[in-house]
Write an enzyme that holds these catalytic residues in place. Structure first.
Site, PDB file in Angstrom:
ATOM      1  N   ARG A   9       0.830  -1.215   0.000  1.00 46.95           N
ATOM      2  CA  ARG A   9       0.000   0.000   0.000  1.00 46.95           C
ATOM      3  C   ARG A   9       0.864   1.265   0.000  1.00 46.95           C
ATOM      4  NH1 ARG A   9      -5.126  -1.403   4.065  1.00 46.95           N
ATOM      5  NH2 ARG A   9      -6.266  -2.642   2.526  1.00 46.95           N
TER       6      ARG A   9
ATOM      7  N   LYS B 114     -17.936 -15.761   3.930  1.00 51.15           N
ATOM      8  CA  LYS B 114     -19.342 -15.445   4.159  1.00 51.15           C
ATOM      9  C   LYS B 114     -20.111 -15.042   2.914  1.00 51.15           C
ATOM     10  CE  LYS B 114     -18.928 -14.041   8.992  1.00 51.15           C
ATOM     11  NZ  LYS B 114     -19.201 -12.961   9.962  1.00 51.15           N
TER      12      LYS B 114
ATOM     13  N   GLY C 166      -7.881  -8.112   0.685  1.00 48.93           N
ATOM     14  CA  GLY C 166      -6.595  -8.426   1.301  1.00 48.93           C
ATOM     15  C   GLY C 166      -6.126  -9.849   1.090  1.00 48.93           C
TER      16      GLY C 166
ATOM     17  N   GLY D 248     -13.317  -3.328   1.422  1.00 44.39           N
ATOM     18  CA  GLY D 248     -14.722  -2.935   1.446  1.00 44.39           C
ATOM     19  C   GLY D 248     -15.094  -2.023   0.294  1.00 44.39           C
TER      20      GLY D 248
END
Length: 395
Positions: free
Chosen positions: A34, A196, A349, A372
């Site tokens: 990053r 999920k 990630g 996100g």
């Protein structure tokens, strides 16, 4: 939206929001991707004779000072990468920091301390935003990873600048993700994995309106197989979403989207296991075993699913890849994506970690720095930070 390469920044004193939320252990940075991703924007601004004040969050200090989450190690590492001094402020706001900002000369760089040491950052507090902007005359957002958050450093702070724009990293995210969704070359294949279904329901529904094929792996595939009536043993599953999984399967069928699910699995006792309990087809999972990776037949099936793809978007691993015993499915898929001729976009990630572990990042068209934000962009949601920049440009 305006970006830094088309903005009058020459000689300006810029507040640049970067995403330096990197993994730290005992003050040592474990992954600097990053930080490296921000370098083109910083170098461009320095070439224009700008003065740079950098701000970022790190971890989750919850509005309190947590010394282990200081950005000081990041400032030192950035100085090494740029080959020039990066000053470190004692805080992100306050009189001592204001004095350091006032004394900066063109070409100098100051790193502000962790934004989230102040509750005002996450609350988008007007007083905090005003203090953050003090003494500066331009704002650049180059932190895609937080663009889905309505936080002070990406939304409220823009109220205090006439000159606001996105950085070069933000421009790449905007162009790659926007183009992939707006006018994709076909076949357009989406790959989704991870634990999920609940976190990706909106994305699955949105993608079914756009893609030609969707490949579902990881623990989230267990919910789909259980929804079809198959045994999944002691595996991770979301029992409250079985009806939702069935509706997604039906929607894919109605829209003519090819939906790929695992046809075999690697089993084990748990994610930390030192050996597998073997391979089995999806119809024959024993009640006492856990699904921890896709099997070889699924790897072959998924490879066929992406073979002729023109656009690939991938988020989420195929299994418990952190353990090399259960990493092969994710690694096989990553190599298939890298070897394809498609425009390949990966995000999140875990997916990023898989790509870098294999050292194939140069063979992926674009690696998103957002987690996100990447997911919400794919879902078609409006990102608060993008809206703030667009609203500013419209004024």
């Amino acid at each position: 939206m305006r970006f830094i390469d088309n903005a009058p920044i020459k000689g300006k004193r810029l507040l640049i929001r970067v995403d330096y939320n990197v993994p730290l252990k005992d003050g040592v940075i474990k992954d600097d991707n990053r930080i490296r991703a921000s370098l083109p924007t910083l170098r461009f601004a320095l070439e224009q004779g700008c003065t740079l004040v950098l701000c970022s969050h790190l971890g989750k200090p919850k509005g309190k000072v947590v010394p282990e989450l200081s950005l000081a190690p990041v400032a030192r590492h950035l100085a090494e990468l740029l080959g020039q001094e990066v000053l470190m402020a004692p805080d992100c706001i306050g009189k001592a920091t204001e004095s350091m900002v006032d004394e900066l000369k063109p070409g100098q760089i100051l790193m502000l301390e962790n934004l989230r040491f102040h509750a005002g950052e996450k609350k988008n507090d007007p007083a905090f935003c005003k203090a953050l902007a003090g003494g500066l005359d331009g704002y650049v957002n180059d932190a895609f990873g937080v663009c889905h958050r309505a936080h002070g450093s990406v939304v409220g702070v823009l109220d205090h600048f006439a000159l606001c724009c996105g950085g070069l990293l933000l421009k790449k995210e905007w162009e790659y993700l926007g183009e992939a969704l707006k006018n994709p070359k076909r076949p357009f294949v989406a790959i989704t994995g991870g634990a999920k279904v609940s976190s990706k329901l909106g994305i699955l529904h949105a993608l079914l309106d756009k893609v030609d094929r969707i490949l579902i792996g990881g623990a989230m595939a267990n919910t789909f197989r259980k929804a079809q009536g198959y045994e999944v043993g002691t595996s991770l599953v979301e029992d409250d979403l079985l009806d939702e999984a069935r509706s997604i399967i039906a929607k894919a069928r109605d829209k003519g989207v090819s939906l790929y699910l695992p046809v075999d699995y690697i089993l084990g006792d748990g994610p930390q296991g030192e050996m597998t309990a073997g391979v089995c087809p999806y119809q024959d999972v024993p009640k006492g075993e856990m699904i921890l990776d896709i099997g070889p037949a699924t790897s072959a099936l998924f490879a066929e699913g992406i073979r002729d793809a023109a656009t690939i978007v991938w988020n989420g691993p195929m299994g418990a890849f952190e353990n090399k015993v259960f990493s092969q499915g994710s690694f096989n898929l990553a190599m298939g994506v890298a070897q394809s001729d498609a425009l390949s976009i990966v995000g999140g990630g875990d997916t990023d970690a898989i790509i870098h572990t294999l050292g194939i990042q140069d063979r992926i068209s674009f690696i998103s720095t957002g987690g996100g934000s990447f997911l919400e962009f794919l879902e078609g949601k409006e990102l608060p930070a993008f809206k703030a920049l667009q609203d500013k440009e419209a004024q």
